[in-house]
Design an enzyme around this catalytic site. Structure first.
Site, PDB file in Angstrom:
ATOM      1  N   THR A 243       3.824  -4.270   8.049  1.00 11.53           N
ATOM      2  CA  THR A 243       3.512  -2.858   8.246  1.00 11.53           C
ATOM      3  C   THR A 243       4.639  -1.974   7.700  1.00 11.53           C
ATOM      4  O   THR A 243       5.789  -2.411   7.601  1.00 11.53           O
ATOM      5  CB  THR A 243       3.254  -2.563   9.726  1.00 11.53           C
ATOM      6  OG1 THR A 243       2.692  -1.251   9.872  1.00 11.53           O
ATOM      7  CG2 THR A 243       4.514  -2.686  10.555  1.00 11.53           C
ATOM      8  N   GLN A 265       7.953   2.261  13.763  1.00  8.05           N
ATOM      9  CA  GLN A 265       7.373   1.256  12.871  1.00  8.05           C
ATOM     10  C   GLN A 265       8.217  -0.012  12.873  1.00  8.05           C
ATOM     11  O   GLN A 265       7.682  -1.122  12.810  1.00  8.05           O
ATOM     12  CB  GLN A 265       7.279   1.825  11.445  1.00  8.05           C
ATOM     13  CG  GLN A 265       6.140   1.271  10.629  1.00  8.05           C
ATOM     14  CD  GLN A 265       4.782   1.631  11.211  1.00  8.05           C
ATOM     15  OE1 GLN A 265       4.650   2.603  11.943  1.00  8.05           O
ATOM     16  NE2 GLN A 265       3.772   0.848  10.902  1.00  8.05           N
ATOM     17  N   HIS A 268       7.552  -3.088  15.293  1.00  8.18           N
ATOM     18  CA  HIS A 268       6.461  -4.035  15.114  1.00  8.18           C
ATOM     19  C   HIS A 268       6.964  -5.451  14.844  1.00  8.18           C
ATOM     20  O   HIS A 268       6.454  -6.427  15.388  1.00  8.18           O
ATOM     21  CB  HIS A 268       5.576  -3.614  13.936  1.00  8.18           C
ATOM     22  CG  HIS A 268       4.518  -2.621  14.297  1.00  8.18           C
ATOM     23  ND1 HIS A 268       3.404  -2.945  15.021  1.00  8.18           N
ATOM     24  CD2 HIS A 268       4.401  -1.311  14.009  1.00  8.18           C
ATOM     25  CE1 HIS A 268       2.642  -1.878  15.174  1.00  8.18           C
ATOM     26  NE2 HIS A 268       3.226  -0.866  14.574  1.00  8.18           N
ATOM     27  N   GLU A 335       1.554   2.328   3.466  1.00 12.28           N
ATOM     28  CA  GLU A 335       0.467   2.168   4.440  1.00 12.28           C
ATOM     29  C   GLU A 335       0.314   3.465   5.247  1.00 12.28           C
ATOM     30  O   GLU A 335      -0.780   4.000   5.391  1.00 12.28           O
ATOM     31  CB  GLU A 335       0.798   0.994   5.367  1.00 12.28           C
ATOM     32  CG  GLU A 335      -0.218   0.752   6.464  1.00 12.28           C
ATOM     33  CD  GLU A 335       0.254  -0.295   7.461  1.00 12.28           C
ATOM     34  OE1 GLU A 335      -0.597  -0.786   8.235  1.00 12.28           O
ATOM     35  OE2 GLU A 335       1.467  -0.625   7.478  1.00 12.28           O
ATOM     36  N   HIS A 336       1.419   3.946   5.794  1.00 10.86           N
ATOM     37  CA  HIS A 336       1.449   5.220   6.528  1.00 10.86           C
ATOM     38  C   HIS A 336       2.450   6.142   5.833  1.00 10.86           C
ATOM     39  O   HIS A 336       3.594   5.752   5.621  1.00 10.86           O
ATOM     40  CB  HIS A 336       1.924   5.030   7.967  1.00 10.86           C
ATOM     41  CG  HIS A 336       1.241   3.935   8.722  1.00 10.86           C
ATOM     42  ND1 HIS A 336       1.743   2.652   8.775  1.00 10.86           N
ATOM     43  CD2 HIS A 336       0.105   3.949   9.458  1.00 10.86           C
ATOM     44  CE1 HIS A 336       0.933   1.915   9.536  1.00 10.86           C
ATOM     45  NE2 HIS A 336      -0.067   2.664   9.949  1.00 10.86           N
ATOM     46  N   ASP A 369      -2.200   5.435  15.173  1.00 11.74           N
ATOM     47  CA  ASP A 369      -2.341   4.077  15.680  1.00 11.74           C
ATOM     48  C   ASP A 369      -3.340   3.999  16.824  1.00 11.74           C
ATOM     49  O   ASP A 369      -3.978   2.954  17.017  1.00 11.74           O
ATOM     50  CB  ASP A 369      -0.985   3.556  16.172  1.00 11.74           C
ATOM     51  CG  ASP A 369      -0.063   3.155  15.039  1.00 11.74           C
ATOM     52  OD1 ASP A 369      -0.553   2.943  13.910  1.00 11.74           O
ATOM     53  OD2 ASP A 369       1.160   3.069  15.271  1.00 11.74           O
ATOM     54  N   GLU A 423     -26.941  -7.552 -28.573  1.00  9.44           N
ATOM     55  CA  GLU A 423     -26.099  -8.477 -27.804  1.00  9.44           C
ATOM     56  C   GLU A 423     -26.493  -9.933 -28.038  1.00  9.44           C
ATOM     57  O   GLU A 423     -25.989 -10.828 -27.347  1.00  9.44           O
ATOM     58  CB  GLU A 423     -26.178  -8.134 -26.312  1.00  9.44           C
ATOM     59  CG  GLU A 423     -25.562  -6.782 -25.982  1.00  9.44           C
ATOM     60  CD  GLU A 423     -25.429  -6.522 -24.484  1.00  9.44           C
ATOM     61  OE1 GLU A 423     -26.010  -7.288 -23.687  1.00  9.44           O
ATOM     62  OE2 GLU A 423     -24.732  -5.566 -24.117  1.00  9.44           O
ATOM     63  N   HIS A 428     -34.049 -11.414 -23.562  1.00  5.39           N
ATOM     64  CA  HIS A 428     -34.089 -10.171 -22.786  1.00  5.39           C
ATOM     65  C   HIS A 428     -35.124  -9.211 -23.377  1.00  5.39           C
ATOM     66  O   HIS A 428     -35.916  -8.597 -22.662  1.00  5.39           O
ATOM     67  CB  HIS A 428     -32.705  -9.493 -22.795  1.00  5.39           C
ATOM     68  CG  HIS A 428     -31.711 -10.117 -21.871  1.00  5.39           C
ATOM     69  ND1 HIS A 428     -31.327 -11.423 -21.977  1.00  5.39           N
ATOM     70  CD2 HIS A 428     -31.006  -9.600 -20.828  1.00  5.39           C
ATOM     71  CE1 HIS A 428     -30.423 -11.701 -21.045  1.00  5.39           C
ATOM     72  NE2 HIS A 428     -30.212 -10.589 -20.334  1.00  5.39           N
TER      73      HIS A 428
END
Length: 444
Positions: A243, A265, A268, A335-336, A369, A423, A428
């Protein structure tokens, strides 16, 4: 306690060269693959017995059954602290408000008269939601995974969280209580790579776990490696790394707030990243002083906070001005990301790469959070430059429904045949010709 990186005085490099100057935790998922491969193969071939054996080996407790009894889930809610229950209920209410507004609707486009393409959004049939249970307890992760899945309309939802020795091999009771509040009764006492393999391959018996289509939720490096290994058999949300928080701040920021947010943070995990980007040396010095004061008054000092702040993944980055600061945080892709500057909303509007952006002094990451209503399952390791956080969309698949009449096909058939032949895929074109006596009207 925290290092400095001084990027002032010279023009900042671009792209990868700038990213290489910034702090980041080492997180080698590739190296962990060979450790989780035998675990996943064991679960594939031996099912629940292997999951139980690995739980005993890695979590230190042997369970009789992986499936958590319904009465244990109900009891956990009955015994939950009323204040915690009220907080979880408010977190769920706010998350539902935000995620309900993310729902997509069916839309039909008329391409030509008689020719339409409809985009229909269909929920994934069955999902496995992983809730970590290592150093901390994360009932909030139950909320953040379950709510968007429910709002997307997923019918089959299973939750797995590691067995806990202190609770007789059950997941932590607060996690079980959160499941009960959300109406989730399919819960498994399984953690780590073996839980991801259980979701992917399923386990046998009346109490077994049926295979899922998608697995979401954060975990340690072995969870991330198992997701990478099994991707394709299952869909995954992301390979979550350590994190991280980045704070972009100027001289108007409050050093007390900034330091507190960096510490929040860091608690964690020893690998958690806390990064301050600022053009104010005075703020940097004030934050360093505050870190010393606030860390000393914290919990988890020696095992988490100090190693995280002192690690190579954390730093105070000094820049020449706010424009350079924005370049740095965009290169970092946090992330934050907190914006604590003058006119923070306008600065936040210029950010391109972040999992979630928190504007001003009264929107700290801790709010996100738990109770902002936003989702906290977010991209890490710089992946915010190409990936999003968990949302209702994570659990939906867009399916195009093509509906053309004979006349609408006839009008465009010669273009289809031309492109098929260009192609070198003549069959097709033949599939078009077979529907007509090949004299197709040309477009006008």
């Amino acid at each position: 306690m925290i290092s400095r990186i001084d990027l002032r005085g010279e023009a900042l490099p671009e792209g990868a060269a700038l990213r290489d100057l910034l702090p980041r935790a080492e997180f080698d998922v590739e190296a962990a693959l060979e450790k989780v491969r035998p675990i996943c193969e064991g679960v594939r071939h031996h099912g629940a017995a292997a999951v139980i054996d690995y739980g005993e080996k890695f979590d230190g407790v042997r369970v009789e059954s992986l499936r958590v009894p319904a009465e244990a889930i109900s009891r956990a809610l009955d015994e939950l602290d009323p204040a915690v229950r009220a907080a979880l209920e408010e977190s769920i209410r706010r998350a539902r408000l935000v995620h309900r507004d993310q729902r997509r609707t069916t839309h039909t486009t008329q391409v030509v008269p008689g020719g339409t393409v409809t985009e229909k959004w269909i929920p994934v049939e069955r999902v496995g939601l992983y809730v970590p249970g290592g150093r901390s307890v994360y009932p909030s992760s139950v909320v953040m995974n379950v709510v968007p899945a429910q709002e997307a309309g997923v019918e089959g939802i299973a939750v797995s969280s590691p067995p806990q020795r202190d609770f007789g091999g059950l997941p932590h009771p607060t996690i079980l209580a959160a499941c009960a509040l959300l109406g989730i009764d399919e819960v498994y006492a399984a953690g780590g790579a073996q839980a991801i393999a259980m979701f992917a391959y399923g386990t046998e018996g009346p109490e077994g776990c049926a295979p899922v289509n998608l697995v979401t939720g954060p975990g340690n490096i072995y969870v991330a490696a198992a997701k990478r290994l099994l991707k394709g058999r299952i869909g995954i949300d992301a390979e979550a790394g350590p994190t991280e928080i980045a704070v972009l701040a100027d001289s108007t920021a409050d050093a007390v707030h900034v330091a507190a947010d960096l510490i929040s943070q860091a608690e964690h995990d020893p690998m958690a990243a806390s990064v301050l980007v600022t053009d104010s040396e005075e703020l940097a010095e004030a934050v360093e002083a505050e870190l010393k004061t606030q860390v000393a008054a914290s919990k988890h000092i020696d095992d988490r906070i100090v190693p995280a702040l002192a690690g190579q993944q954390s730093a105070i980055v000094l820049v020449t001005g706010l424009d350079d600061g924005l370049k740095v945080v965009d290169a970092y892709g946090a992330e934050h990301l907190e914006i604590q500057t003058a006119d923070a909303a306008a600065v936040a509007d210029r950010v391109r790469n972040a999992g979630a952006v928190f504007v001003g002094p009264w929107a700290p990451v801790s709010l996100g959070d738990y109770c902002a209503g936003s989702n906290h399952v977010l991209p890490t390791g710089g992946c915010a430059c190409h990936s999003s956080g968990l949302s209702v969309q994570s659990f939906l698949r867009g399916v195009h429904i093509v509906d053309y009449t004979r006349d609408a096909l006839a009008e465009v058939a010669h273009h289809v045949v031309t492109l098929a032949e260009a192609e070198d895929l003549p069959a097709h074109g033949a599939a078009i010709k077979a529907r007509f006596e090949w004299k197709v009207p040309q477009s006008k």
